[in-house]
Scaffold this active site. Structure first.
Site, PDB file in Angstrom:
ATOM      1  N   GLY A   1      22.483  28.497  -7.189  1.00  0.00           N
ATOM      2  CA  GLY A   1      22.785  27.718  -5.994  1.00  0.00           C
ATOM      3  C   GLY A   1      23.606  26.470  -6.267  1.00  0.00           C
TER       4      GLY A   1
ATOM      5  N   HIS B   1      10.982  34.452 -10.027  1.00  0.00           N
ATOM      6  CA  HIS B   1      12.209  33.701  -9.762  1.00  0.00           C
ATOM      7  C   HIS B   1      11.967  32.232 -10.110  1.00  0.00           C
ATOM      8  CE1 HIS B   1      15.488  31.773  -7.620  1.00  0.00           C
ATOM      9  NE2 HIS B   1      16.091  32.942  -7.614  1.00  0.00           N
TER      10      HIS B   1
ATOM     11  N   LYS C   1      16.336  34.865   0.056  1.00  0.00           N
ATOM     12  CA  LYS C   1      15.479  33.670  -0.007  1.00  0.00           C
ATOM     13  C   LYS C   1      14.902  33.372   1.384  1.00  0.00           C
ATOM     14  CE  LYS C   1      17.995  32.202  -4.046  1.00  0.00           C
ATOM     15  NZ  LYS C   1      18.464  31.120  -4.919  1.00  0.00           N
TER      16      LYS C   1
ATOM     17  N   ASN D   1      19.287  38.547  -2.736  1.00  0.00           N
ATOM     18  CA  ASN D   1      18.071  37.755  -2.553  1.00  0.00           C
ATOM     19  C   ASN D   1      18.331  36.765  -1.416  1.00  0.00           C
ATOM     20  OD1 ASN D   1      15.870  36.072  -2.744  1.00  0.00           O
ATOM     21  ND2 ASN D   1      16.374  35.265  -4.782  1.00  0.00           N
TER      22      ASN D   1
ATOM     23  N   GLU E   1      12.648  29.624  -8.638  1.00  0.00           N
ATOM     24  CA  GLU E   1      12.137  28.813  -7.523  1.00  0.00           C
ATOM     25  C   GLU E   1      10.631  28.999  -7.362  1.00  0.00           C
ATOM     26  OE1 GLU E   1      14.996  30.263  -4.691  1.00  0.00           O
ATOM     27  OE2 GLU E   1      16.568  29.211  -5.790  1.00  0.00           O
TER      28      GLU E   1
ATOM     29  N   SER F   1      25.076  31.893  -8.858  1.00  0.00           N
ATOM     30  CA  SER F   1      26.403  31.652  -8.288  1.00  0.00           C
ATOM     31  C   SER F   1      27.382  32.791  -8.569  1.00  0.00           C
ATOM     32  CB  SER F   1      26.965  30.306  -8.768  1.00  0.00           C
ATOM     33  OG  SER F   1      26.101  29.242  -8.379  1.00  0.00           O
TER      34      SER F   1
ATOM     35  N   GLU G   1      18.720  34.592 -15.056  1.00  0.00           N
ATOM     36  CA  GLU G   1      19.210  33.612 -14.095  1.00  0.00           C
ATOM     37  C   GLU G   1      19.109  32.207 -14.693  1.00  0.00           C
ATOM     38  OE1 GLU G   1      19.156  35.367  -9.897  1.00  0.00           O
ATOM     39  OE2 GLU G   1      17.352  34.207 -10.161  1.00  0.00           O
TER      40      GLU G   1
HETATM   41  P1  PGA Z   1      22.737  32.052  -6.066  1.00  0.00           P
HETATM   42  O1  PGA Z   1      21.197  32.488  -6.276  1.00  0.00           O
HETATM   43  O2  PGA Z   1      23.556  33.313  -6.107  1.00  0.00           O
HETATM   44  O3  PGA Z   1      22.752  31.392  -4.716  1.00  0.00           O
HETATM   45  O4  PGA Z   1      23.071  31.118  -7.173  1.00  0.00           O
HETATM   46  C1  PGA Z   1      20.862  33.497  -7.181  1.00  0.00           C
HETATM   47  C2  PGA Z   1      19.354  33.671  -7.188  1.00  0.00           C
HETATM   48  O5  PGA Z   1      18.649  32.657  -7.177  1.00  0.00           O
HETATM   49  O6  PGA Z   1      18.838  34.805  -7.193  1.00  0.00           O
END
Ligand code: PGA
Length: 250
Positions: free
Chosen positions: A173, A97, A14, A12, A99, A213, A167
């Site tokens: 993140g 997601h 983003k 992803n 976000e 992460s 998640e």
């Molecule tokens: P990350 O993000 O691996 O940077 O923690 C995962 C995601 O939000 O899909």
């Protein structure tokens, strides 16, 4: 992971990557994925879909979108529809997601409508669920996940037409990863819930990804859990070597 389910590793990206870096990253992933033992997906920002699609076209890597509208077309300024993603070469689309839920106010009902639109367009939705840190601290993790599954998933789908991503919001993140035991506990809860929500054979065939992460150093332990069938990778998907190392750990 059981023999009946093939690992899936999805990147992803983003809101990262301008054109030249994105195409270079996609080409490096494609080059390194000549004989992957798992399904690999890259999900670039929408404006790069076509060029990334070209860069991976002769490889085993598939293309995914990061979101879609619940409408097929019309006067919806700024939105991208599921048929448009399909037309751009996508096979998958990430939906719900955290976000999108947090910054765009997407509710479970919104995610469900988008997932139905994605299925109608022939895309495989990757539907994200996950608890916040406060919800975990209050012991509400399983209840939150169950409610998100009930509210966000279409009424009908089969084992291969939809993917779930667990998640935990506190791990995205942040550099904090769920322990393999924490991930397995929630993944097994999700599969048990799906068995009731859909059917046991659908639940046992569905892929449930972990995201938050995940990186080369922890991927092997997470992917070694019996109900962890892959990863949804954010930060580590922006470096081809790291993304491919995670795939190699599957
Ligand atoms: P990350 O993000 O691996 O940077 O923690 C995962 C995601 O939000 O899909």
């Amino acid at each position: 992971m059981t023999d009946s389910r093939r690992y899936l590793i999805a990147g992803n990206w983003k809101m990262n990557m301008l054109r030249s870096d994105g195409v270079e990253l996609a080409a490096a992933v494609a080059e390194g994925a000549t004989n992957p033992n798992c399904d690999l997906i890259v999900c670039p920002p929408a404006q790069l879909l076509t060029e990334v699609g070209t860069a991976i076209s002769h490889s085993a890597v598939a293309l995914g979108g990061q979101d879609c509208s619940d409408k097929a077309s019309g006067a919806y300024t700024g939105d991208v529809s599921a048929p448009m993603l399909k037309d751009a070469g996508c096979r998958y689309v990430i939906l719900g997601h955290s976000e999108r839920r947090a910054y765009h106010g997407e509710s479970d009902a919104t995610v469900k409508a988008k997932a139905i639109a994605a299925l109608d367009a022939g895309l495989i939705p990757i539907v994200c669920v996950g608890e916040t840190e406060a919800e975990r601290d209050q012991g509400k993790t399983m209840a939150v996940i169950s409610a998100q599954l009930d509210g966000s998933l279409p009424d009908a789908f089969d084992a291969t037409s939809l993917v779930i991503a667990y998640e935990p919001v506190w791990a995205i993140g942040t550099g904090r990863t769920a322990t393999p035991e924490q991930a397995q506990e929630v993944h097994s809860h999700i599969r048990a819930h799906l068995a009731i929500q859909t059917a046991p054979e659908v639940a046992s065939g569905m892929r449930i990804l972990y995201g938050g992460s995940m990186k080369p150093e922890n991927a092997g332990d997470l992917l070694g859990q019996s109900d962890v069938d892959g990863g949804l990778i954010g930060g580590a998907s922006l470096k081809a070597a790291d993304f491919l190392a995670i795939a190699a750990a599957s």
